[in-house]
Design an enzyme around this catalytic site. Structure first.
Site, PDB file in Angstrom:
ATOM      1  N   ARG A 269      43.747  96.874 -48.670  1.00  0.00           N
ATOM      2  CA  ARG A 269      44.831  97.958 -48.665  1.00  0.00           C
ATOM      3  C   ARG A 269      44.643  99.108 -49.816  1.00  0.00           C
ATOM      4  O   ARG A 269      45.232  99.756 -50.398  1.00  0.00           O
ATOM      5  CB  ARG A 269      45.981  97.181 -49.359  1.00  0.00           C
ATOM      6  CG  ARG A 269      45.802  96.049 -48.625  1.00  0.00           C
ATOM      7  CD  ARG A 269      46.866  94.655 -49.900  1.00  0.00           C
ATOM      8  NE  ARG A 269      48.309  95.856 -49.656  1.00  0.00           N
ATOM      9  CZ  ARG A 269      49.316  95.195 -48.712  1.00  0.00           C
ATOM     10  NH1 ARG A 269      49.513  94.728 -48.027  1.00  0.00           N
ATOM     11  NH2 ARG A 269      50.680  96.190 -48.927  1.00  0.00           N
TER      12      ARG A 269
ATOM     13  N   GLU B  97      37.518 109.012 -38.007  1.00  0.00           N
ATOM     14  CA  GLU B  97      37.622 108.322 -39.245  1.00  0.00           C
ATOM     15  C   GLU B  97      36.492 107.469 -39.805  1.00  0.00           C
ATOM     16  O   GLU B  97      36.617 107.068 -41.531  1.00  0.00           O
ATOM     17  CB  GLU B  97      39.041 107.427 -39.414  1.00  0.00           C
ATOM     18  CG  GLU B  97      38.753 106.598 -38.680  1.00  0.00           C
ATOM     19  CD  GLU B  97      40.320 105.541 -38.161  1.00  0.00           C
ATOM     20  OE1 GLU B  97      41.152 105.214 -38.968  1.00  0.00           O
ATOM     21  OE2 GLU B  97      40.602 104.854 -37.359  1.00  0.00           O
TER      22      GLU B  97
ATOM     23  N   HIS C 205      44.280 126.095 -22.407  1.00  0.00           N
ATOM     24  CA  HIS C 205      45.320 127.040 -23.303  1.00  0.00           C
ATOM     25  C   HIS C 205      44.563 127.086 -25.227  1.00  0.00           C
ATOM     26  O   HIS C 205      45.808 127.632 -25.737  1.00  0.00           O
ATOM     27  CB  HIS C 205      46.441 126.294 -23.179  1.00  0.00           C
ATOM     28  CG  HIS C 205      47.210 126.120 -21.823  1.00  0.00           C
ATOM     29  ND1 HIS C 205      47.440 127.138 -20.806  1.00  0.00           N
ATOM     30  CD2 HIS C 205      47.107 124.884 -20.976  1.00  0.00           C
ATOM     31  CE1 HIS C 205      47.996 126.772 -19.455  1.00  0.00           C
ATOM     32  NE2 HIS C 205      47.737 125.253 -19.422  1.00  0.00           N
TER      33      HIS C 205
END
Lengths: 389, 605
Positions: free
Chosen positions: B27, B486, B502
């Site tokens: 966490r 990551e 594009h």
């Protein structure tokens, strides 16, 4: 006297060459007998006998064992050490040096043992002053195992290449050693480049005791062994049965001594006879007959198939109308001829057998190989090969 | 996104707190601290760095206490310093507090407290709490009154645990951040997540927002803000501590990649009927979604990619379905009708952005459905219904098996929705169900035959890594790039293959390998994109099930996946990309399970 032993080393680094092509992607300890990997019986026996800390020596396809064991025994104190080069069972045990303190039990991850054997070896060791205890058993095929020369319950020699084999006891591969075994292993002369664990017995500094074990020791070292070991395990209480999530068509027939795992589907008119195991998520089509055969996870068996005395690996596809009639035949394994063995066919992981093919007794389809529609197969198909009629 | 833990009643509190912090490190892990109290009074240690740094400090200067609190931090307010690490105390060091969340009004509280003479030691929002408690005590409040009054002043999100003076009591509460109570035999624990105390007890009380807990070694009481007792059941969880060990693997991520066949087996367990091509979701019998007119899928990060994947599947079956980043959903609220089903996807079930989107959707009158991995998580309580993905605990910060299980669970949901919303099963329902049933074995095949480490080695030292695909392969391309960046810290981007010319094509050079994902759907169009990038000199790695056709002829390398239904192929392609990212990061010696600046569970917005 020696005290209680609470640690164990499980040797599970080998491939199991004689079981090819079933071992192409998974090591022998992970091959299912009565739907459970061999190593599961071993670990169950250890924990049931009061072992608290297990070190598993892994090597060939280690990820399969690690993933299975950590998921199956989530709360247990199990650690893994790697044997990166296959230099024999003694060398494998040496990799565990430093992970165990005091005396510890050693057994093979690819032989089924029960808690009685483990307990009797532990008991024998704890009540003696020996530096090692070895389980010995009577065997019909002593040439496969080291023959043990005992003298009054003490072992004087283990002969790995006995000239005569009648009426001898064999090494069942379950030992207790004290910490001195690691030094002794370093002194043990290699044989054909491998340091073999049984050879260490002659190098130990102190008396080695033996204990005779009967039954409860099963070595599925050849393909027909997987079938016979499964057959004898299915007589144990609680192993046969149908998982709740399996779906059996109401017109399917399932005999006793059959085990059907989770999420399997068995179609109408299918007949599953004694000695048959469907592992996990196996689909069996309509009117298929399976007798004394093992079908591993995720495989698809079509409609109207006959499988006898056969072993199908994981994720394989057996087309409609395939016949593997089973019975007895001659099989060559590792350049050795075994005559008159009860063995149908062996189909490797993710192989495909086309519809209406016939697999003669003793034939083997390599992993990820493809057998074309309507082929009559004798002998072997190599891994990833494609054969057609 | 921090982790808090507390314990009381154990002979020594340091070990349970430290082991709890190690299990909560996913966490946050930029600093950590513990405070314990006992016969020798309150003592506290905190350190910048991972929990192991704290462990070393505690080993050198042992603490002694029979109850205490701990914290592992992922910085939001104030830099990563020893001062800003938790626990925070009042000036006298008699009150210690740990907090997860963000206190929205801390600045005004701090100004007010400073005006009253309080001296702050840190830059954190949290430090207002011990000072507020101290002020209340000085006004004559009991410790419990002081705690309640202090919390009553806070706005924002928080889970808080505090020890006050020498009373052997822990005070805790939650609002918007997770907090669970562990009930042992004369031992009690509080934590942000169950694994923190699972070695000590498997009996858990899932606290609700607004609950206050007062815990002593004799027992605990749970009350609401007004002090009225509330009933919360004690549940037994079946997690075992060792599921959070690496099981012989070098990294949790690699272990979890290998757990995917088993995780997927659990995801589909009992939910498929291959013989009739049906999907059987116990909580959602046929007709459950008959009145659904449109679907919004809200999620963040990897879960958002799963949401995009599912939206594409749903749209192809004639269901109006739209994926949204949950954090944006709140800002630009799309029209919600009573016939809108909002499907919220969150691994942890605690993602703050996704919870916020759910609340807004509910307020606008939508039905809500949580797709999550964690039983009893906040999202399951906030949504009308839940679909568990059953992937098992995931520790690696980079999500792997939960993406596979999310997509699989959402595919099951899509089949049920298609039947309910359009009135008939999708045309190839039978093939999809068969493909899902084969998926665990197919993933095992990818793992058994992986060559991704060679690809990672081949393209080490490239300038950037691009990932392209169309249809469901587009979110897979985005996920492949996310995983890659990551954990490797290398520049990686995913594009819709159609978007290349594009703009992104300007970035393509011989030093930017392009990973092209083929599912069997629109492969020819993607193959022309491959030729476009090859014309600019870029090497191409094709991920495809078509290994002896035109694709492998043109590609420089092929990462093969088993042939399967195109709707399911994306899961297999993603496993190949997980392996590429893992091996690339490993070659660079990155801390794969704990990439810098990231945390597993994002409980702040």
């Amino acid at each position: 006297m020696n005290g209680r032993t609470t640690e164990a080393v499980v040797l599970a680094a080998g491939e199991g060459r004689r079981l090819r092509p079933l071992t192409t992607f998974q090591p022998k300890p992970m091959l299912p007998v009565a739907n459970r990997p061999v190593v599961e019986y071993v670990l169950d026996a250890l924990f049931e006998s009061g072992i608290e800390h297990v070190v598993v020596v892994v090597g060939y396809r280690a990820d399969r064992i690690q993933t299975f064991v950590t998921a199956r025994y989530p709360g247990a104190n199990v650690e893994f050490v790697h044997q990166d080069t296959r230099l024999g069972s003694g060398h494998a045990l040496l990799q565990a040096e430093g992970t165990v303190d005091g005396p510890f039990l050693v057994c093979n991850g690819d032989n089924v043992v029960d808690a009685d054997i483990v307990s009797s070896v532990l008991e024998r060791f704890s009540t003696t002053r020996s530096v090692a205890t070895v389980a010995v058993a009577q065997s019909e095929t002593p040439e496969e195992y080291g023959v043990v020369v005992t003298n009054d319950g003490h072992i004087s020699d283990i002969d790995e290449h006995p000239a005569e084999t009648d009426g001898y006891l064999v090494n069942a591969g379950v030992y207790v050693f004290d910490g001195g075994v690691f030094e002794a292993l370093r002194r043990t002369p290699p044989y054909e480049g491998e340091t073999r664990l049984p050879d260490v017995v002659n190098q130990l500094d102190g008396p080695v005791t033996s204990v005779l074990v009967n039954g409860g020791w099963l070595d599925p070292s050849h393909p027909w062994g997987l079938l016979s070991v499964t057959e004898s395990l299915l007589t144990r209480p609680g192993l046969a049965g149908v998982a709740d999530s399996a779906r059996l068509h109401e017109n399917a027939v399932v005999e006793d001594s059959v085990v059907i795992g989770p999420d399997c589907d068995v179609g109408p008119g299918a007949v599953l006879r004694a000695g048959t195991c469907l592992q996990n998520n196996v689909v069996v089509g309509a009117n298929t007959v399976i007798e004394r055969s093992l079908v591993s996870s995720d495989s698809r068996v079509g409609a109207g198939v006959v499988l006898r005395d056969s072993v199908v690996g994981s994720g394989a596809t057996i087309g409609d109308g395939v016949v593997s009639p089973g019975g007895r035949g001659d099989v060559v394994i590792d350049r050795k001829l075994y005559t008159d063995r009860r063995l149908g066919s062996i189909v490797g992981d993710r192989a495909t057998v086309g519809a209406n093919s016939t697999l003669s007794p003793g034939s083997r389809v390599g992993a990820e190989a493809i057998v074309g529609v309507g082929t009559v197969l004798h002998g072997d198909v190599r891994e990833r090969a494609e054969v057609t009629n | 996104m921090c982790g808090i833990t507390a314990c009381i009643g154990t002979a020594d509190s340091v070990d349970p707190l430290m082991s709890g912090l190690r299990r909560l490190e996913y966490r946050g892990y930029d600093s950590a601290g513990i405070a314990v109290n006992g016969p020798n009074g309150l003592s506290l240690t905190k350190r910048v760095g991972e929990v192991s740094e704290l462990a070393t400090a505690v080993e050198q200067n042992p603490l002694d206490g029979t109850f205490g609190i701990g914290h592992t931090r992922w910085a939001t307010h104030g830099g990563v310093t020893n001062e800003n690490a938790h626990p925070h105390t009042d000036e006298a060091g008699r009150i210690a507090v740990v907090h997860n969340g963000i206190i929205g009004n801390f600045q005004s509280l701090r100004t007010e407290l400073e005006a009253d003479g309080h001296v702050f030691a840190s830059e954190t929002d949290t430090e207002v709490v011990p000072h507020l408690i101290e002020a209340n005590l000085r006004d004559g409040a009991t410790p419990e009154e002081a705690f309640r009054a202090a919390v009553g002043r806070l706005s924002g999100t928080y889970a808080i645990a505090a020890i006050i003076g020498d009373d052997e009591v822990i005070y805790a509460t939650r609002s918007g951040s997770p907090l669970v109570l562990g009930v042992g035999d004369g031992e009690f624990f509080l934590a942000s997540d169950v694994p923190a105390f699972i070695p000590y007890t498997d009996r858990v009380v899932y606290l609700h927002d607004g609950d206050y807990v007062v815990t002593t070694r004799e027992g605990y009481s749970i009350t609401d803000a007004a002090g009225r007792p509330v009933e919360r059941s004690v549940e037994t969880v079946d997690w075992d501590p060792e599921t959070a060990t690496k099981g012989g693997y070098e990294h949790f991520m690699y272990k979890e990649i290998h757990e995917q066949p088993g995780a997927l087996r659990r995801t589909i367990h009992g939910r498929l009927n291959p013989l009739n091509g049906g999907v059987e979701l116990e909580a959602f019998p046929p007709g459950t979604f008959a009145d659904v007119e449109q679907i919004h899928l809200v999620a963040m990060g990897t879960s958002h990619h799963a949401g995009m994947y599912a939206a594409s599947l749903m749209a192809a079956r004639g269901i109006p379905a739209f994926p949204f980043m949950a954090g944006e959903y709140a800002v630009t609220v799309p029209p919600v009708t009573p016939g809108t089903l909002v499907v919220a996807v969150s691994q942890s079930g605690e993602t703050a952005d996704t919870l916020d989107a759910v609340r807004r959707a509910r307020a606008a009158g939508a039905r809500t459905l949580a797709v999550t991995n964690v039983v009893g998580s906040s999202i399951t309580r906030e949504c009308d219904a839940e679909l568990l993905i059953r992937a098992g605990p995931e520790i690696g910060v980079a999500a792997t098996k939960t993406f596979s299980s999310q997509v699989t669970a959402l595919t099951l949901l899509t089949e049920r929705l298609a039947e309910d919303v359009t009135g008939s099963k999708s045309g190839d329902a039978h093939d999809i169900v068969d493909a899902l049933s084969r998926l665990p074995g197919d993933v095992q095949e990818v793992l058994d035959t992986a060559t991704a480490s060679a690809i990672a080695a081949e393209y080490q030292d490239s300038d950037a890594y691009f990932f392209i695909g169309r249809g469901i392969a587009h979110p897979v391309a985005l996920e492949g790039a996310l995983k890659f960046k990551e954990i490797s810290y290398e520049h990686a981007e995913g594009f819709a293959a159609s978007e290349l010319k594009h703009g992104p094509l300007a970035l393509v050079t011989p030093l930017t390998p392009v990973f092209a994902i083929f599912t069997g759907e629109e492969d020819e169009a993607t193959l022309s994109n491959v030729k476009e990038v090859q014309a600019r000199g870029a090497p191409v790695v094709a991920i495809t099930g078509d290994t002896d056709g035109e694709i492998s002829e043109f590609a420089d390398h092929v990462l093969a996946i088993p042939e399967t239904h195109p709707d399911v192929a994306g899961v297999l392609a993603n496993v190949q990309l997980q392996l590429v990212a893992y091996h690339a990061a490993k070659l660079l010696d990155r801390p794969i399970d704990k990439p810098r600046n990231l945390a597993k569970c994002v409980t702040v917005e």
